[in-house]
Scaffold this motif. Structure first.
Motif, PDB file in Angstrom:
ATOM      1  N   ALA A  38       0.810  -1.211   0.000  1.00 25.29           N
ATOM      2  CA  ALA A  38       0.000   0.000   0.000  1.00 25.29           C
ATOM      3  C   ALA A  38       0.849   1.269   0.000  1.00 25.29           C
ATOM      4  N   LEU A  39       2.095   1.146   0.439  1.00 20.93           N
ATOM      5  CA  LEU A  39       2.972   2.322   0.532  1.00 20.93           C
ATOM      6  C   LEU A  39       3.353   2.804  -0.864  1.00 20.93           C
ATOM      7  N   ASP A  40       3.021   4.033  -1.166  1.00 20.04           N
ATOM      8  CA  ASP A  40       3.407   4.634  -2.447  1.00 20.04           C
ATOM      9  C   ASP A  40       4.816   5.201  -2.275  1.00 20.04           C
ATOM     10  N   ARG A  41       5.788   4.448  -2.742  1.00 26.42           N
ATOM     11  CA  ARG A  41       7.182   4.813  -2.483  1.00 26.42           C
ATOM     12  C   ARG A  41       7.561   6.140  -3.132  1.00 26.42           C
ATOM     13  N   ASP A  42       7.031   6.397  -4.315  1.00 31.70           N
ATOM     14  CA  ASP A  42       7.335   7.662  -4.987  1.00 31.70           C
ATOM     15  C   ASP A  42       6.831   8.845  -4.160  1.00 31.70           C
ATOM     16  N   VAL A  43       5.610   8.740  -3.667  1.00 31.46           N
ATOM     17  CA  VAL A  43       5.057   9.827  -2.859  1.00 31.46           C
ATOM     18  C   VAL A  43       5.883  10.028  -1.592  1.00 31.46           C
ATOM     19  N   LEU A  44       6.265   8.947  -0.942  1.00 33.35           N
ATOM     20  CA  LEU A  44       7.045   9.071   0.294  1.00 33.35           C
ATOM     21  C   LEU A  44       8.423   9.667   0.029  1.00 33.35           C
ATOM     22  N   LEU A  45       9.040   9.299  -1.090  1.00 28.85           N
ATOM     23  CA  LEU A  45      10.325   9.908  -1.456  1.00 28.85           C
ATOM     24  C   LEU A  45      10.168  11.404  -1.711  1.00 28.85           C
ATOM     25  N   ILE A  46       9.081  11.766  -2.399  1.00 33.08           N
ATOM     26  CA  ILE A  46       8.833  13.179  -2.689  1.00 33.08           C
ATOM     27  C   ILE A  46       8.624  13.957  -1.398  1.00 33.08           C
ATOM     28  N   VAL A  47       7.829  13.398  -0.492  1.00 33.12           N
ATOM     29  CA  VAL A  47       7.556  14.073   0.772  1.00 33.12           C
ATOM     30  C   VAL A  47       8.836  14.249   1.578  1.00 33.12           C
ATOM     31  N   ALA A  48       9.597  13.180   1.730  1.00 32.30           N
ATOM     32  CA  ALA A  48      10.826  13.246   2.530  1.00 32.30           C
ATOM     33  C   ALA A  48      11.826  14.223   1.915  1.00 32.30           C
ATOM     34  N   SER A  49      11.958  14.190   0.606  1.00 38.52           N
ATOM     35  CA  SER A  49      12.898  15.095  -0.069  1.00 38.52           C
ATOM     36  C   SER A  49      12.429  16.533   0.010  1.00 38.52           C
ATOM     37  N   ALA A  50      11.119  16.734  -0.110  1.00 38.80           N
ATOM     38  CA  ALA A  50      10.582  18.092  -0.042  1.00 38.80           C
ATOM     39  C   ALA A  50      10.870  18.728   1.313  1.00 38.80           C
ATOM     40  N   ILE A  51      10.742  17.940   2.361  1.00 36.74           N
ATOM     41  CA  ILE A  51      11.057  18.469   3.698  1.00 36.74           C
ATOM     42  C   ILE A  51      12.519  18.882   3.771  1.00 36.74           C
ATOM     43  N   GLY A  52      13.407  18.059   3.217  1.00 34.05           N
ATOM     44  CA  GLY A  52      14.824  18.410   3.197  1.00 34.05           C
ATOM     45  C   GLY A  52      15.099  19.675   2.397  1.00 34.05           C
ATOM     46  N   LEU A  53      14.436  19.829   1.259  1.00 35.25           N
ATOM     47  CA  LEU A  53      14.610  21.046   0.458  1.00 35.25           C
ATOM     48  C   LEU A  53      14.140  22.272   1.231  1.00 35.25           C
ATOM     49  N   GLY A  54      13.031  22.109   1.973  1.00 32.22           N
ATOM     50  CA  GLY A  54      12.557  23.229   2.787  1.00 32.22           C
ATOM     51  C   GLY A  54      13.568  23.630   3.849  1.00 32.22           C
ATOM     52  N   VAL A  55      14.201  22.636   4.471  1.00 33.25           N
ATOM     53  CA  VAL A  55      15.254  22.917   5.461  1.00 33.25           C
ATOM     54  C   VAL A  55      16.420  23.647   4.798  1.00 33.25           C
ATOM     55  N   GLY A  56      16.760  23.217   3.572  1.00 40.63           N
ATOM     56  CA  GLY A  56      17.859  23.860   2.845  1.00 40.63           C
ATOM     57  C   GLY A  56      17.569  25.311   2.505  1.00 40.63           C
ATOM     58  N   LEU A  57      16.338  25.604   2.114  1.00 41.86           N
ATOM     59  CA  LEU A  57      15.971  26.990   1.815  1.00 41.86           C
ATOM     60  C   LEU A  57      16.089  27.868   3.051  1.00 41.86           C
ATOM     61  N   ASP A  58      15.728  27.311   4.189  1.00 40.96           N
ATOM     62  CA  ASP A  58      15.809  28.072   5.432  1.00 40.96           C
ATOM     63  C   ASP A  58      17.261  28.275   5.852  1.00 40.96           C
ATOM     64  N   ALA A  59      18.043  27.186   5.815  1.00 38.26           N
ATOM     65  CA  ALA A  59      19.431  27.256   6.263  1.00 38.26           C
ATOM     66  C   ALA A  59      20.293  28.142   5.375  1.00 38.26           C
ATOM     67  N   SER A  60      19.991  28.180   4.086  1.00 36.41           N
ATOM     68  CA  SER A  60      20.800  28.958   3.148  1.00 36.41           C
ATOM     69  C   SER A  60      20.477  30.448   3.157  1.00 36.41           C
ATOM     70  N   GLY A  61      19.344  30.792   3.741  1.00 35.07           N
ATOM     71  CA  GLY A  61      18.946  32.200   3.766  1.00 35.07           C
ATOM     72  C   GLY A  61      17.995  32.606   2.662  1.00 35.07           C
ATOM     73  N   VAL A  62      17.685  31.693   1.746  1.00 30.12           N
ATOM     74  CA  VAL A  62      16.771  32.035   0.651  1.00 30.12           C
ATOM     75  C   VAL A  62      15.396  32.391   1.193  1.00 30.12           C
ATOM     76  N   ALA A  63      14.902  31.582   2.143  1.00 31.60           N
ATOM     77  CA  ALA A  63      13.579  31.839   2.700  1.00 31.60           C
ATOM     78  C   ALA A  63      13.515  33.230   3.327  1.00 31.60           C
ATOM     79  N   GLY A  64      14.576  33.612   4.040  1.00 33.55           N
ATOM     80  CA  GLY A  64      14.611  34.924   4.661  1.00 33.55           C
ATOM     81  C   GLY A  64      14.600  36.053   3.643  1.00 33.55           C
ATOM     82  N   LEU A  65      15.349  35.861   2.537  1.00 27.70           N
ATOM     83  CA  LEU A  65      15.387  36.887   1.498  1.00 27.70           C
ATOM     84  C   LEU A  65      14.014  37.081   0.849  1.00 27.70           C
TER      85      LEU A  65
END
Length: 590
Positions: free
Chosen positions: A445-472
């Motif tokens: 039942a686990l949609d592996r593609d969706v779970l990979l997208i979700v997990a990666s998206a969270i990491g990208l969000g952390v990267g935007l914050d850590a790099s300062g892009v989100a603040g800009l």
């Protein structure tokens, strides 16, 4: 602006372009972007891959298991068929019966399996009752999306936003945090679906539309067997003229096409006959004496005696997108032979083996009897519909256990006694331990593609914050807010999220916008929870295209819609989302 912000912005820009242009599967693009954050030194591996252990990712995985048990034993399909009634009140009456329960059920279960289960039943009901299926299927998808924002567990973006909010030092969402906005949105949006949908969505049952659009027609190429009884007969004499729901569109003879085809045209050996028509008669044509499939007779290579007809809709995340049946060796890979292809608003008259598949394409497949069970829930197909079986009813102990477990999960999460994640995992444990769902089926039942997208998206969000892009970005929005007020900053965040959702996945849109939303809220001096809720709502508001949300893709193929059909009803809904969010959020979290 530091180098990290420049590089991070470039990486995210490439990710967005790659998703829009479909350079690779969405999961591969997202993971690749995350790896680039690590290789460039913007994030440490522990930070980058935090999404893989995030409560949001694990919660979504658990909800897939609960949803699979509900689809298997919850009686959703039978309930939908009975709910719609006898069709005497037309499409608006059917919508008034369908929309409220779909909205409510989507608040507590994943809406993708709900639509995948109910969609084929709604379509078949409409065909039997003489109601336009095109008036019902897009509203089915949209109603499930509206229901998804009723509770935090209703859809993935809600859980992603909650997890990122908690990672930023704020309290995560409770079960009903998004309900402040989701409930009025569901009420207003649901009323709009019932009142407006039949007026703005096309009714393609007319003769003109059937001839011009062939919204549910398949195209199949058959060859005249040299030693068969059809050689020398006219089209009419061979019984190929007066077909109820199918017509002979063209004859390909020695590389030249004869079209239109006259009734007195004589058939010659090895003529290729291009038929366009409905599923039922396409199946009958394959048994017509003197005719075989024009290409390699795939159906004759299937092993065993038990076979069934199945309709499959290609998912937007499918590995089949952009490939041909020949390139992927469809029969060997999936255990079924594609006999015909339907593409909304466009005839597919090329040879099947050379057609490059698109998201939303419907495939008519002759397969072994286990094909639906094997591929239902696969990331390659948005929906798999057996065409030769009735919807089964009946009751058994597994239905009782499944429904009781769902109620218990929602009650436990709503009580606040345990975190939402614990309530979901407890429900999964009960279902597996009681054997309401097997452990193997739970894994499937686990949609592996969706779970990979979700997990990666969270990491990208952390990267935007850590790099300062989100603040800009937040600084630019704050500058606008200083001149016009915080409400304008909220509007920019909502509109930006809606647009991004239509371009990329809703999970990616949510994860990329949350850091921006939190930084903006902090800079304008308001509660970040409100801005986070606004992102969660807007990330699920994919109403303008068939590719922004999986449920939209499912009904795209089932209903034979055209790309432009979505904005007719979706644009008013998007406006409702914007207005409702701007009215409610400042009053609750101002």
């Amino acid at each position: 602006m530091g180098w990290q912000a420049v590089v991070a912005g470039a990486i995210v820009g490439v990710v967005i372009v790659a998703l829009v242009r479909e350079w690779a599967a969405p999961a591969a693009v997202m993971v690749g972007g995350l790896v680039l954050f690590v290789l460039t030194g913007i994030l440490e591996p522990v930070e980058a891959f935090v999404g893989f252990s995030s409560p949001a990712t694990i919660s979504i995985a658990g909800l897939f298991v609960v949803a699979r048990a509900l689809r298997d034993h919850g009686g959703v399909g039978v309930g939908v068929d009975r709910l719609l009634g006898d069709g005497s009140s037309g499409s608006r009456g059917a919508l008034s019966r369908m929309v409220p329960p779909v909205v409510g059920l989507s608040g507590v279960m994943n809406n993708t399996p709900l639509v995948a289960t109910a969609g084929p039943i709604v379509r078949d009901w409409a065909q039997r009752r003489g109601v336009a299926a095109t008036h019902l299927l897009i509203p089915l998808s949209f109603a499930s999306i509206l229901g998804g924002v009723l509770t935090t567990i209703g859809t993935g973006p809600n859980l992603i936003v909650s997890g990122l909010l908690q990672a930023s030092g704020y309290a995560p969402f409770s079960l009903l945090t998004v309900t402040w906005v989701g409930l009025p949105l569901a009420v207003v949006g649901g009323l709009l679906l019932v009142v407006v949908a039949p007026s703005v969505l096309p009714d393609r049952r007319s003769v003109h539309e059937r001839l011009a659009g062939h919204e549910r027609d398949y195209t199949v190429r058959l060859r005249v067997v040299p030693d068969g009884g059809a050689v020398g007969c006219t089209v009419a004499g061979a019984g190929l003229r007066e077909l109820e729901t199918t017509y002979l569109a063209a004859i390909v003879r020695a590389g030249s096409e004869v079209s239109p085809v006259a009734p007195d045209t004589h058939l010659e050996a090895d003529d290729e006959l291009v038929f366009v028509g409905r599923v039922e008669q396409i199946r009958d044509l394959l048994a017509h004496p003197g005719l075989v499939e024009a290409e390699h007779p795939q159906t004759r290579l299937l092993e065993g005696d038990g076979h069934r007809w199945v309709e499959c809709v290609v998912a937007s995340t499918s590995s089949l997108v952009g490939t041909t049946l020949k390139e992927v060796s469809f029969r060997g890979r999936y255990g079924g032979a594609v006999v015909a292809i339907h593409r909304a608003g466009q005839r597919v008259q090329d040879k099947l083996g050379g057609v490059r598949l698109r998201a939303g394409d419907a495939l008519l497949v002759l397969a072994d009897t286990s094909f639906p069970e094997r591929w239902q829930g696969s990331s390659d197909f948005a929906v798999v519909v057996p065409l030769d079986v009735e919807v089964a009813g009946g009751r058994d102990w597994r239905r009782v256990v499944t429904l009781a477990t769902l109620v218990g999960m929602v009650a436990l999460a709503a009580s606040g006694l345990v975190p939402i994640l614990v309530a979901i995992l407890a429900a999964c444990s009960v279902l597996v331990v009681t054997r309401a769902i097997s452990f193997r089926r739970a894994l499937d039942a686990l949609d592996r593609d969706v779970l990979l997208i979700v997990a990666s998206a969270i990491g990208l969000g952390v990267g935007l914050d850590a790099s300062g892009v989100a603040g800009l970005v937040a600084g630019a929005i704050t500058g606008l807010a200083d001149a016009t007020g915080p409400l304008m900053a909220l509007a920019v965040v909502v509109v930006g999220t809606i647009v991004l959702t239509e371009l990329v996945t809703n999970a990616a849109a949510a994860a990329l916008m949350v850091p921006v939303a939190i930084s903006t809220a902090e800079q304008v001096g308001v509660d970040p929870t409100g801005f986070a809720v606004a992102v969660a709502i807007a990330a699920s508001a994919s109403f303008l295209t068939p590719i922004g949300y999986q449920t939209n893709t499912i009904v795209y193929g089932l209903g034979g819609y055209r790309f432009g059909d979505y904005w007719r009803l979706g644009l008013p809904l998007a406006v409702v989302v914007l207005v409702t969010t701007l009215v409610v959020v400042p009053r609750v979290w101002g």
